[in-house]
Design an enzyme around this catalytic site. Structure first.
Site, PDB file in Angstrom:
ATOM      1  N   LYS A 104      64.876  64.966 -43.952  1.00  0.00           N
ATOM      2  CA  LYS A 104      63.428  65.144 -43.795  1.00  0.00           C
ATOM      3  C   LYS A 104      62.940  66.179 -44.805  1.00  0.00           C
ATOM      4  O   LYS A 104      63.486  67.279 -44.876  1.00  0.00           O
ATOM      5  CB  LYS A 104      63.109  65.681 -42.394  1.00  0.00           C
ATOM      6  CG  LYS A 104      63.132  64.621 -41.325  1.00  0.00           C
ATOM      7  CD  LYS A 104      62.621  65.160 -39.994  1.00  0.00           C
ATOM      8  CE  LYS A 104      62.805  64.097 -38.928  1.00  0.00           C
ATOM      9  NZ  LYS A 104      62.366  64.480 -37.612  1.00  0.00           N
ATOM     10  N   GLU A 154      74.110  58.173   0.299  1.00  0.00           N
ATOM     11  CA  GLU A 154      75.488  58.684   0.181  1.00  0.00           C
ATOM     12  C   GLU A 154      76.430  57.563  -0.237  1.00  0.00           C
ATOM     13  O   GLU A 154      76.239  56.405   0.140  1.00  0.00           O
ATOM     14  CB  GLU A 154      75.963  59.269   1.514  1.00  0.00           C
ATOM     15  CG  GLU A 154      75.449  60.669   1.732  1.00  0.00           C
ATOM     16  CD  GLU A 154      76.160  61.376   2.876  1.00  0.00           C
ATOM     17  OE1 GLU A 154      77.207  60.895   3.339  1.00  0.00           O
ATOM     18  OE2 GLU A 154      75.636  62.411   3.309  1.00  0.00           O
ATOM     19  N   SER A 206      69.470  56.347 -26.914  1.00  0.00           N
ATOM     20  CA  SER A 206      68.999  56.626 -25.560  1.00  0.00           C
ATOM     21  C   SER A 206      67.568  56.125 -25.421  1.00  0.00           C
ATOM     22  O   SER A 206      67.329  54.981 -25.064  1.00  0.00           O
ATOM     23  CB  SER A 206      69.136  58.125 -25.287  1.00  0.00           C
ATOM     24  OG  SER A 206      68.737  58.405 -23.982  1.00  0.00           O
ATOM     25  N   ASP A 236      70.330  61.139 -39.014  1.00  0.00           N
ATOM     26  CA  ASP A 236      70.049  62.565 -39.222  1.00  0.00           C
ATOM     27  C   ASP A 236      71.333  63.274 -39.654  1.00  0.00           C
ATOM     28  O   ASP A 236      72.410  62.668 -39.662  1.00  0.00           O
ATOM     29  CB  ASP A 236      69.449  63.219 -37.958  1.00  0.00           C
ATOM     30  CG  ASP A 236      70.285  62.935 -36.723  1.00  0.00           C
ATOM     31  OD1 ASP A 236      71.520  62.910 -36.841  1.00  0.00           O
ATOM     32  OD2 ASP A 236      69.701  62.725 -35.646  1.00  0.00           O
ATOM     33  N   THR A 259      64.947  58.096 -32.094  1.00  0.00           N
ATOM     34  CA  THR A 259      65.611  58.432 -33.365  1.00  0.00           C
ATOM     35  C   THR A 259      65.733  57.184 -34.241  1.00  0.00           C
ATOM     36  O   THR A 259      65.418  57.211 -35.437  1.00  0.00           O
ATOM     37  CB  THR A 259      67.028  58.998 -33.080  1.00  0.00           C
ATOM     38  OG1 THR A 259      66.902  60.070 -32.160  1.00  0.00           O
ATOM     39  CG2 THR A 259      67.726  59.449 -34.335  1.00  0.00           C
ATOM     40  N   ASP A 279      71.046  56.184   3.247  1.00  0.00           N
ATOM     41  CA  ASP A 279      70.467  57.469   2.809  1.00  0.00           C
ATOM     42  C   ASP A 279      70.904  57.851   1.394  1.00  0.00           C
ATOM     43  O   ASP A 279      70.583  58.939   0.911  1.00  0.00           O
ATOM     44  CB  ASP A 279      70.839  58.583   3.802  1.00  0.00           C
ATOM     45  CG  ASP A 279      72.343  58.820   3.862  1.00  0.00           C
ATOM     46  OD1 ASP A 279      73.111  58.094   3.183  1.00  0.00           O
ATOM     47  OD2 ASP A 279      72.763  59.749   4.579  1.00  0.00           O
ATOM     48  N   ASP A 295      74.683  55.408 -35.041  1.00  0.00           N
ATOM     49  CA  ASP A 295      74.650  56.668 -34.302  1.00  0.00           C
ATOM     50  C   ASP A 295      75.610  56.535 -33.129  1.00  0.00           C
ATOM     51  O   ASP A 295      75.984  55.424 -32.758  1.00  0.00           O
ATOM     52  CB  ASP A 295      73.224  56.939 -33.802  1.00  0.00           C
ATOM     53  CG  ASP A 295      72.939  58.433 -33.659  1.00  0.00           C
ATOM     54  OD1 ASP A 295      73.906  59.226 -33.710  1.00  0.00           O
ATOM     55  OD2 ASP A 295      71.774  58.801 -33.491  1.00  0.00           O
ATOM     56  N   ARG A 317      59.459  68.196 -46.071  1.00  0.00           N
ATOM     57  CA  ARG A 317      58.038  68.435 -45.816  1.00  0.00           C
ATOM     58  C   ARG A 317      57.273  68.359 -47.137  1.00  0.00           C
ATOM     59  O   ARG A 317      57.592  69.048 -48.097  1.00  0.00           O
ATOM     60  CB  ARG A 317      57.861  69.823 -45.154  1.00  0.00           C
ATOM     61  CG  ARG A 317      56.440  70.134 -44.794  1.00  0.00           C
ATOM     62  CD  ARG A 317      56.327  71.140 -43.667  1.00  0.00           C
ATOM     63  NE  ARG A 317      56.731  70.625 -42.370  1.00  0.00           N
ATOM     64  CZ  ARG A 317      56.024  69.802 -41.613  1.00  0.00           C
ATOM     65  NH1 ARG A 317      54.858  69.363 -42.049  1.00  0.00           N
ATOM     66  NH2 ARG A 317      56.467  69.405 -40.442  1.00  0.00           N
ATOM     67  N   HIS A 362      79.306  63.027 -26.889  1.00  0.00           N
ATOM     68  CA  HIS A 362      78.243  63.373 -27.840  1.00  0.00           C
ATOM     69  C   HIS A 362      78.505  64.656 -28.635  1.00  0.00           C
ATOM     70  O   HIS A 362      78.181  64.721 -29.823  1.00  0.00           O
ATOM     71  CB  HIS A 362      76.914  63.479 -27.099  1.00  0.00           C
ATOM     72  CG  HIS A 362      75.769  63.709 -28.018  1.00  0.00           C
ATOM     73  ND1 HIS A 362      75.301  62.726 -28.858  1.00  0.00           N
ATOM     74  CD2 HIS A 362      75.039  64.817 -28.285  1.00  0.00           C
ATOM     75  CE1 HIS A 362      74.314  63.214 -29.584  1.00  0.00           C
ATOM     76  NE2 HIS A 362      74.137  64.478 -29.258  1.00  0.00           N
TER      77      HIS A 362
HETATM   78  C1  R5P Z   1      71.065  63.079 -31.443  1.00  0.00           C
HETATM   79  O1  R5P Z   1      71.490  64.198 -31.409  1.00  0.00           O
HETATM   80  C2  R5P Z   1      71.929  61.912 -31.153  1.00  0.00           C
HETATM   81  O2  R5P Z   1      72.918  61.689 -32.052  1.00  0.00           O
HETATM   82  C3  R5P Z   1      71.134  60.669 -31.005  1.00  0.00           C
HETATM   83  O3  R5P Z   1      70.416  60.486 -32.180  1.00  0.00           O
HETATM   84  C4  R5P Z   1      70.247  60.744 -29.835  1.00  0.00           C
HETATM   85  O4  R5P Z   1      70.918  61.181 -28.713  1.00  0.00           O
HETATM   86  C5  R5P Z   1      69.593  59.432 -29.583  1.00  0.00           C
HETATM   87  O5  R5P Z   1      68.582  59.690 -28.709  1.00  0.00           O
HETATM   88  P1  R5P Z   1      67.258  58.860 -28.699  1.00  0.00           P
HETATM   89  O6  R5P Z   1      67.658  57.413 -28.692  1.00  0.00           O
HETATM   90  O7  R5P Z   1      66.602  59.278 -27.402  1.00  0.00           O
HETATM   91  O8  R5P Z   1      66.447  59.222 -29.895  1.00  0.00           O
END
Ligand code: R5P
Length: 286
Positions: free
Chosen positions: A188, A36, A218, A165, A222, A34, A214, A190, A124
């Site tokens: 970035k 657990e 995930s 970033d 990014t 189940d 980084d 604009r 993080h």
């Molecule tokens: C952003 O705040 C983090 O430093 C990473 O850039 C982010 O968590 C990576 O996420 P993903 O691979 O989904 O863009």
């Protein structure tokens, strides 16, 4: 000291035990039909210091960790060092909207309550290594990003390191500094209502080997956006590095955008070419 491994960190636990000389404890972990989880401490820990190493990548691993910590305590461990090379829910350390859960606080409170020392690797929300106090809890945060930076500096000679970033600027900048290589971050701008230009703040990457660093990858969104931007600026090669290779969408998505991709073994992946073993062992010995 006896080192116990959770089910996501079996290999890393063996490496830690081999390098530190601390014996490796046996545990039984299984999942019932189940869902657990059942855990049992098999090696005697009564009156001894115990280390639990567990990369808690998801809710199940988190529950498994809580059960293991309680089982160690109930089995008579004198002190418990909880080492989480990767820990989920470390993204939300602040409330951005009324009513939101402070998930980092919730998870860390549970782990802190069940252990005597709490060690994380590149949590993080923490930008620097060392001991941090978060909502009254002491957290030892180990910074493994310099290990990745050194790996690439050794392989590529004189690459330029780029943070994807502004949020990653501080931690990546410090890692790059340790290699003596140049560093920049992506900004970035604009151009008009529809166009956004992403480019390095100060450096020209044309013809250069670039390493985008980084703390974690995930979904990869990014890194893919950053890779495309740097490729369009004329970068010769694009190399991706992170501490935590979560790769929730797999790594095939990077095939066409980068030349190499490397992470540590906080999460065991094919790309885990750098180990955090020594970093954790040094911290435990301190
Ligand atoms: C952003 O705040 C983090 O430093 C990473 O850039 C982010 O968590 C990576 O996420 P993903 O691979 O989904 O863009």
């Amino acid at each position: 000291m006896i080192v116990y491994g959770g089910s996501n960190s079996i290999e890393l636990t063996s490496k830690i035990s081999a390098i530190s000389g601390f014996s490796k404890g046996d545990v039984e972990i299984k999942t019932f039909p189940d869902g657990e989880i059942y855990v049992r401490i098999l090696s005697d820990v009564c009156g001894k210091e115990a280390v639990l190493v567990q990369s808690a990548l998801d809710n199940n691993a988190l529950v498994e960790s809580l059960l293991l910590l309680d089982a160690l305590r109930d089995s008579g461990a004198k002190k418990i060092h909880a080492v989480f090379p990767y820990l989920v829910y470390m993204r939300q350390d602040k409330k951005f909207m009324e009513g939101e859960a402070l998930s980092a606080k919730t998870v860390l409170s549970l782990l802190n309550e069940k252990s005597d020392y709490l060690t994380l690797v590149n949590a993080h929300f923490l930008d620097t290594g060392g001991v941090h106090v978060f909502h009254g809890m002491e957290i030892n945060n180990l910074d493994a990003l310099p290990l990745i930076a050194k790996y690439f500096a050794g392989k590529l000679g004189n690459p330029v390191f780029v943070a994807p970033d502004e949020g990653a600027r501080e931690v990546v900048g410090r890692a790059a500094e340790k290699t003596g290589c140049e560093f920049d971050y992506l900004e970035k701008n604009r151009i008009n209502g529809e166009e956004v230009e992403i480019k390095p703040k100060d450096l020209n990457v044309e013809g250069r080997a670039v390493v985008i660093l980084d703390d974690m990858i995930s979904t990869g969104g990014t890194m893919i956006e950053a890779s495309r931007a740097l490729r369009s600026q004329g970068a010769k090669t694009i190399n991706l590095g992170c501490v935590h290779g979560v790769f929730s969408k797999g790594t095939e998505i990077f095939n066409k955008v980068c030349d190499s991709i490397v992470c540590t073994d906080t999460l065991p992946q094919r790309e885990s070419l750098v180990s955090v073993t020594d970093l954790i062992v040094e911290s435990l010995k301190e």
